[in-house]
Design an enzyme around this catalytic site. Structure first.
Site, PDB file in Angstrom:
ATOM      1  N   LYS A  43      47.971  36.619  45.761  1.00 16.64           N
ATOM      2  CA  LYS A  43      47.704  35.181  45.789  1.00 16.64           C
ATOM      3  C   LYS A  43      48.870  34.406  45.156  1.00 16.64           C
ATOM      4  O   LYS A  43      49.339  33.436  45.718  1.00 16.64           O
ATOM      5  CB  LYS A  43      46.417  34.843  45.013  1.00 16.64           C
ATOM      6  CG  LYS A  43      45.173  35.546  45.498  1.00 16.64           C
ATOM      7  CD  LYS A  43      43.932  35.085  44.735  1.00 16.64           C
ATOM      8  CE  LYS A  43      43.954  35.391  43.251  1.00 16.64           C
ATOM      9  NZ  LYS A  43      43.909  36.829  42.919  1.00 16.64           N
ATOM     10  N   ARG A  95      39.169  43.467  35.231  1.00 18.24           N
ATOM     11  CA  ARG A  95      39.403  42.293  36.093  1.00 18.24           C
ATOM     12  C   ARG A  95      38.894  42.544  37.502  1.00 18.24           C
ATOM     13  O   ARG A  95      38.338  41.650  38.138  1.00 18.24           O
ATOM     14  CB  ARG A  95      40.894  41.933  36.086  1.00 18.24           C
ATOM     15  CG  ARG A  95      41.313  41.281  34.767  1.00 18.24           C
ATOM     16  CD  ARG A  95      42.814  41.297  34.569  1.00 18.24           C
ATOM     17  NE  ARG A  95      43.515  40.588  35.602  1.00 18.24           N
ATOM     18  CZ  ARG A  95      44.752  40.894  35.992  1.00 18.24           C
ATOM     19  NH1 ARG A  95      45.402  41.900  35.434  1.00 18.24           N
ATOM     20  NH2 ARG A  95      45.324  40.191  36.932  1.00 18.24           N
ATOM     21  N   ARG A 136      52.241  41.122  31.769  1.00 15.44           N
ATOM     22  CA  ARG A 136      51.034  40.500  31.209  1.00 15.44           C
ATOM     23  C   ARG A 136      50.181  41.522  30.465  1.00 15.44           C
ATOM     24  O   ARG A 136      49.980  42.620  30.958  1.00 15.44           O
ATOM     25  CB  ARG A 136      50.219  39.887  32.352  1.00 15.44           C
ATOM     26  CG  ARG A 136      50.850  38.648  32.910  1.00 15.44           C
ATOM     27  CD  ARG A 136      50.196  38.198  34.184  1.00 15.44           C
ATOM     28  NE  ARG A 136      48.748  38.288  34.184  1.00 15.44           N
ATOM     29  CZ  ARG A 136      47.979  37.822  35.157  1.00 15.44           C
ATOM     30  NH1 ARG A 136      48.538  37.235  36.192  1.00 15.44           N
ATOM     31  NH2 ARG A 136      46.680  37.940  35.117  1.00 15.44           N
ATOM     32  N   ARG A 170      36.513  30.841  41.059  1.00 16.60           N
ATOM     33  CA  ARG A 170      36.242  32.265  40.871  1.00 16.60           C
ATOM     34  C   ARG A 170      34.754  32.552  40.721  1.00 16.60           C
ATOM     35  O   ARG A 170      34.380  33.721  40.623  1.00 16.60           O
ATOM     36  CB  ARG A 170      36.952  32.745  39.620  1.00 16.60           C
ATOM     37  CG  ARG A 170      38.265  33.503  39.915  1.00 16.60           C
ATOM     38  CD  ARG A 170      38.851  33.818  38.597  1.00 16.60           C
ATOM     39  NE  ARG A 170      39.703  34.924  38.464  1.00 16.60           N
ATOM     40  CZ  ARG A 170      41.034  34.829  38.356  1.00 16.60           C
ATOM     41  NH1 ARG A 170      41.630  33.695  38.535  1.00 16.60           N
ATOM     42  NH2 ARG A 170      41.725  35.903  38.076  1.00 16.60           N
ATOM     43  N   ARG A 186      53.837  45.343  37.439  1.00 12.86           N
ATOM     44  CA  ARG A 186      54.387  44.051  37.850  1.00 12.86           C
ATOM     45  C   ARG A 186      54.844  43.251  36.632  1.00 12.86           C
ATOM     46  O   ARG A 186      54.362  43.446  35.514  1.00 12.86           O
ATOM     47  CB  ARG A 186      53.389  43.266  38.698  1.00 12.86           C
ATOM     48  CG  ARG A 186      52.287  42.618  37.935  1.00 12.86           C
ATOM     49  CD  ARG A 186      51.442  41.758  38.843  1.00 12.86           C
ATOM     50  NE  ARG A 186      50.393  41.104  38.084  1.00 12.86           N
ATOM     51  CZ  ARG A 186      49.511  40.277  38.604  1.00 12.86           C
ATOM     52  NH1 ARG A 186      49.512  40.030  39.892  1.00 12.86           N
ATOM     53  NH2 ARG A 186      48.603  39.710  37.846  1.00 12.86           N
TER      54      ARG A 186
HETATM   55  P1  AMP Z   1      45.011  35.312  36.996  1.00 11.81           P
HETATM   56  O1  AMP Z   1      46.415  35.001  36.604  1.00 11.81           O
HETATM   57  O2  AMP Z   1      44.528  34.421  38.113  1.00 11.81           O
HETATM   58  O3  AMP Z   1      44.789  36.774  37.274  1.00 11.81           O
HETATM   59  O4  AMP Z   1      44.088  34.941  35.739  1.00 11.81           O
HETATM   60  C1  AMP Z   1      44.268  35.583  34.495  1.00 11.81           C
HETATM   61  C2  AMP Z   1      43.042  35.369  33.614  1.00 11.81           C
HETATM   62  O5  AMP Z   1      42.859  33.965  33.392  1.00 11.81           O
HETATM   63  C3  AMP Z   1      41.741  35.844  34.228  1.00 11.81           C
HETATM   64  O6  AMP Z   1      41.520  37.234  34.023  1.00 11.81           O
HETATM   65  C4  AMP Z   1      40.751  34.969  33.466  1.00 11.81           C
HETATM   66  O7  AMP Z   1      40.581  35.432  32.123  1.00 11.81           O
HETATM   67  C5  AMP Z   1      41.477  33.640  33.384  1.00 11.81           C
HETATM   68  N1  AMP Z   1      41.187  32.797  34.562  1.00 11.81           N
HETATM   69  C6  AMP Z   1      42.091  32.348  35.493  1.00 11.81           C
HETATM   70  N2  AMP Z   1      41.493  31.596  36.428  1.00 11.81           N
HETATM   71  C7  AMP Z   1      40.172  31.557  36.091  1.00 11.81           C
HETATM   72  C8  AMP Z   1      39.026  30.956  36.674  1.00 11.81           C
HETATM   73  N3  AMP Z   1      39.110  30.225  37.806  1.00 11.81           N
HETATM   74  N4  AMP Z   1      37.826  31.130  36.053  1.00 11.81           N
HETATM   75  C9  AMP Z   1      37.716  31.844  34.915  1.00 11.81           C
HETATM   76  N5  AMP Z   1      38.754  32.468  34.326  1.00 11.81           N
HETATM   77  C10 AMP Z   1      39.991  32.319  34.888  1.00 11.81           C
END
Ligand code: AMP
Length: 224
Positions: free
Chosen positions: A14, A172, A161, A89, A128
């Site tokens: 994404k 996740r 990360r 989400r 990554r």
């Molecule tokens: P991502 O970079 O999209 O994988 O997001 C990393 C982390 O940020 C996730 O594992 C959540 O802890 C938090 N996060 C990001 N977007 C959301 C969302 N829309 N709702 C809830 N938590 C989020």
């Protein structure tokens, strides 16, 4: 005006695709994960609330992310369109987002759902690295930086990360299955969902997404 949501599990691509399309169409990539990581790094109240949950690979509360997105949508840069990566989400976020869009007189064109088998997701997430300055994602196998550990664009040291550690990756993926996978049904019922094969090089996947967007030009909006 192009308003897109990228849906798919962690590691589906994404961020990579939203980053590319944002540059191509000159509209902002709104990544709730990136915004939250910046808040954590800056030590803001939002970052302090989110840090523990993010490190554990769990979702942060809906109210927090809904507020972030509403603010970002009102930004001048987002008036020509947006590419949402990592939001919504949960069904509660999707419902709140629909209400937000109605208030702002906007609508979603497509929800691009990137489909990738779970073993490929795990392989992609392990190893990554991302540029902390321009957010470009790199991977040693699919798109390595020219110099190891250094961003091609701005020379910053790449970071891995904390939530890309193997046990957090599993958490996740479980969060995705439990709370986010249901959203494909939500958007399918509204005629907005477009499944895209997310396996292949970033160029190949981008080509498939552009083919979906060309359909919009020839067939009109998905949600007139
Ligand atoms: P991502 O970079 O999209 O994988 O997001 C990393 C982390 O940020 C996730 O594992 C959540 O802890 C938090 N996060 C990001 N977007 C959301 C969302 N829309 N709702 C809830 N938590 C989020």
């Amino acid at each position: 005006m192009l308003n897109l949501i990228f849906l798919g599990p962690p590691g589906a691509g994404k961020g990579t695709q939203a980053h590319r399309l944002a540059a191509r169409f000159n509209i902002p990539q709104l990544s709730t994960g990136d915004i939250l990581r910046k808040a954590v790094a800056d030590g803001t109240p939002l970052g302090k609330q989110a840090k523990g949950l993010m490190d554990a690979g769990k979702l942060v509360p809906d109210e927090l992310v809904n507020g972030i997105v509403e603010e970002a949508l009102q930004d001048k840069a987002a008036q020509r369109g947006f590419l949402l990566d990592g939001f919504p989400r949960t069904v509660a976020q999707a419902t709140a987002f629909d209400e937000m869009l109605a208030r702002l007189g906007r609508r979603i064109d497509f929800v691009i759902c990137l489909q990738v088998p779970v073993e490929t997701l795990v392989a992609r997430l392990s190893g990554r690295a991302t540029c902390p300055v321009c957010q470009t994602p790199y991977h040693p196998l699919s798109n390595p930086p020219k110099r190891p550990g250094i961003c091609d664009n701005d020379g910053a040291a790449l970071i891995v990360r904390p939530d890309d550690a193997p046990d957090r990756v599993r958490q996740r993926l479980a969060e995705f299955e439990n709370k986010t996978a249901v959203l494909s049904g939500y958007y399918k019922a509204r005629g907005l969902l477009r499944g895209v094969d997310g396996v292949g090089s970033p160029d190949e996947v981008e080509g498939r997404i552009l083919a979906v967007l060309r359909d919009r030009v020839t067939q009109g909006p998905a949600n007139p």
